[in-house]
Design a protein around this motif. Structure first.
Motif, PDB file in Angstrom:
ATOM      1  N   ALA A  80     -61.306  23.033  20.597  1.00 30.32           N
ATOM      2  CA  ALA A  80     -61.845  24.061  19.711  1.00 30.32           C
ATOM      3  C   ALA A  80     -63.360  23.936  19.602  1.00 30.32           C
ATOM      4  CB  ALA A  80     -61.199  23.944  18.324  1.00 30.32           C
ATOM      5  N   GLU A  81     -63.845  22.702  19.457  1.00 27.57           N
ATOM      6  CA  GLU A  81     -65.292  22.480  19.369  1.00 27.57           C
ATOM      7  C   GLU A  81     -65.989  22.888  20.672  1.00 27.57           C
ATOM      8  OE1 GLU A  81     -65.619  18.369  18.476  1.00 27.57           O
ATOM      9  OE2 GLU A  81     -64.909  18.556  16.406  1.00 27.57           O
ATOM     10  N   ALA A  82     -65.367  22.551  21.794  1.00 21.60           N
ATOM     11  CA  ALA A  82     -65.986  22.824  23.093  1.00 21.60           C
ATOM     12  C   ALA A  82     -66.023  24.308  23.410  1.00 21.60           C
ATOM     13  CB  ALA A  82     -65.239  22.077  24.191  1.00 21.60           C
ATOM     14  N   PHE A 134     -66.043  26.712  20.991  1.00 24.29           N
ATOM     15  CA  PHE A 134     -66.627  27.418  19.838  1.00 24.29           C
ATOM     16  C   PHE A 134     -65.607  28.300  19.117  1.00 24.29           C
ATOM     17  CE2 PHE A 134     -69.900  26.770  23.090  1.00 24.29           C
ATOM     18  CZ  PHE A 134     -70.788  25.957  22.391  1.00 24.29           C
ATOM     19  N   THR A 135     -64.467  27.695  18.840  1.00 19.22           N
ATOM     20  CA  THR A 135     -63.446  28.399  18.074  1.00 19.22           C
ATOM     21  C   THR A 135     -62.827  27.410  17.089  1.00 19.22           C
ATOM     22  OG1 THR A 135     -61.480  29.811  18.243  1.00 19.22           O
ATOM     23  CG2 THR A 135     -61.597  27.942  19.760  1.00 19.22           C
ATOM     24  N   VAL A 136     -61.713  27.781  16.477  1.00 19.50           N
ATOM     25  CA  VAL A 136     -61.055  26.906  15.514  1.00 19.50           C
ATOM     26  C   VAL A 136     -59.754  26.380  16.110  1.00 19.50           C
ATOM     27  CG1 VAL A 136     -62.073  28.014  13.508  1.00 19.50           C
ATOM     28  CG2 VAL A 136     -59.927  28.891  14.429  1.00 19.50           C
ATOM     29  N   GLN A 137     -59.265  25.260  15.556  1.00 26.03           N
ATOM     30  CA  GLN A 137     -58.084  24.627  16.122  1.00 26.03           C
ATOM     31  C   GLN A 137     -56.865  25.542  16.070  1.00 26.03           C
ATOM     32  OE1 GLN A 137     -57.181  20.705  14.647  1.00 26.03           O
ATOM     33  NE2 GLN A 137     -55.093  20.754  15.466  1.00 26.03           N
ATOM     34  N   THR A 174     -58.338  19.768  18.829  1.00 31.58           N
ATOM     35  CA  THR A 174     -59.518  19.789  17.964  1.00 31.58           C
ATOM     36  C   THR A 174     -60.798  19.776  18.792  1.00 31.58           C
ATOM     37  OG1 THR A 174     -58.331  18.606  16.215  1.00 31.58           O
ATOM     38  CG2 THR A 174     -60.736  18.599  16.102  1.00 31.58           C
ATOM     39  N   LYS A 175     -60.848  18.882  19.786  1.00 30.96           N
ATOM     40  CA  LYS A 175     -62.032  18.806  20.646  1.00 30.96           C
ATOM     41  C   LYS A 175     -62.169  20.057  21.510  1.00 30.96           C
ATOM     42  CE  LYS A 175     -62.181  13.756  20.879  1.00 30.96           C
ATOM     43  NZ  LYS A 175     -62.089  12.558  21.757  1.00 30.96           N
TER      44      LYS A 175
END
Length: 285
Positions: free
Chosen positions: A22-24, A26-29, A19-20
């Motif tokens: 994905a945030e880092a 700039f995408t989705v999990q 999850t993190k």
């Protein structure tokens, strides 16, 4: 597999979470999960295992992480060299011990910047074991460390030879008298510090096995505490004479064998240095 897959993998490895990651990145999990699954299929090995709410690398994942870092740095170097074909640019990450960081880095930056204004130097201070590991693991391009370093993966350049001395408060007349105190008090950096290890070796050679340590994380703190009479320490004579000669402290010599210190500049030997790193190394070749 592409370079973006490796960036996603490295983010997940560093953050311990899809999850993190994905945030880092700039995408989705779901995309992170898919990219990791593709890598696992390509390499034929499981790269992560779930532990509680985190993901941790398997042995195969640890191996891939080292290659991913190497590939990432090579791509960055290639981009920098190609974009600055007519000039030398890029970033060089340098590690050093506390005394180098506090006192030597400004003159290193000043001299180098005048020659290569388009190269950015980033400096990080740490203890000797961490500096060595950070160079090996591609977190740093090179590091100033104390000899000896005998690791096949690393090249080394001799930077300078220095003499170490004991420092004590200005009211200390004879070191031999001070050494008889029970317990002797010393002022040192944290575990892993070369100066602390050498001081403890010297104390051992004197048969002193019991002492009370005050641990600090800056050279200014060490000087201040020694000057206040809180304990003795050990530092390079050049540092004391050049920067702290007016302080109320005294220096005492130790045996040549333990006083000798050689500073090395270490870097990886399994790759061609970037142009920026190469010109930095050339200062010490």
């Amino acid at each position: 597999m592409n370079s973006n897959d490796l960036k996603i993998f490295e983010a997940a490895a560093t953050l311990g979470s899809f999850t993190k990651a994905a945030e880092a990145t700039f995408t989705v999990q779901s995309n992170v999960t898919a990219r990791i699954k593709n890598l696992e299929d390509e390499f034929g090995a499981e790269l992560f295992r779930r532990v509680s709410r985190k993901v941790v690398l398997t042995e195969a994942g640890e191996t891939l992480l080292q290659y991913a870092k190497k590939i990432g740095r090579l791509l960055d170097d290639a981009k920098s060299d190609i974009q600055s074909a007519d000039k030398i640019g890029g970033t060089v990450r340098i590690g050093c011990i506390e005394t180098t960081m506090a006192l030597k880095v400004p003159e290193i930056i000043k001299g180098f910047a005048e020659l290569y204004p388009n190269v950015e130097l980033e400096f990080y201070s740490s203890m000797l074991p961490a500096l060595i590991q950070d160079v090996i693991s591609y977190k740093l391009d090179a590091a100033f460390v104390a000899a000896p370093v005998n690791i096949p993966d690393l090249q080394q350049l001799v930077v300078r030879d220095e003499e170490l001395v004991i420092i004590a408060g200005g009211d200390v007349e004879k070191l031999s008298v001070l050494l008889k105190q029970e317990p002797l008090k010393i002022v040192v950096f944290g575990q892993g510090c070369f100066f602390r290890a050498r001081l403890e070796t010297w104390l051992g050679s004197k048969g002193i096995l019991r002492y009370k340590s005050t641990v600090l994380n800056s050279i200014e703190g060490v000087i201040n505490f020694v000057e206040a009479g809180i304990g003795i320490s050990l530092l390079p004579a050049e540092v004391v004479n050049q920067y702290y000669s007016k302080r109320n402290i005294k220096t005492f010599p130790i045996s040549k064998e333990l006083a000798a210190m050689t500073t090395l500049l270490i870097y990886r030997n399994n790759e061609i240095p970037s142009k920026a790193l190469n010109v930095f190394l050339n200062q010490y070749r």
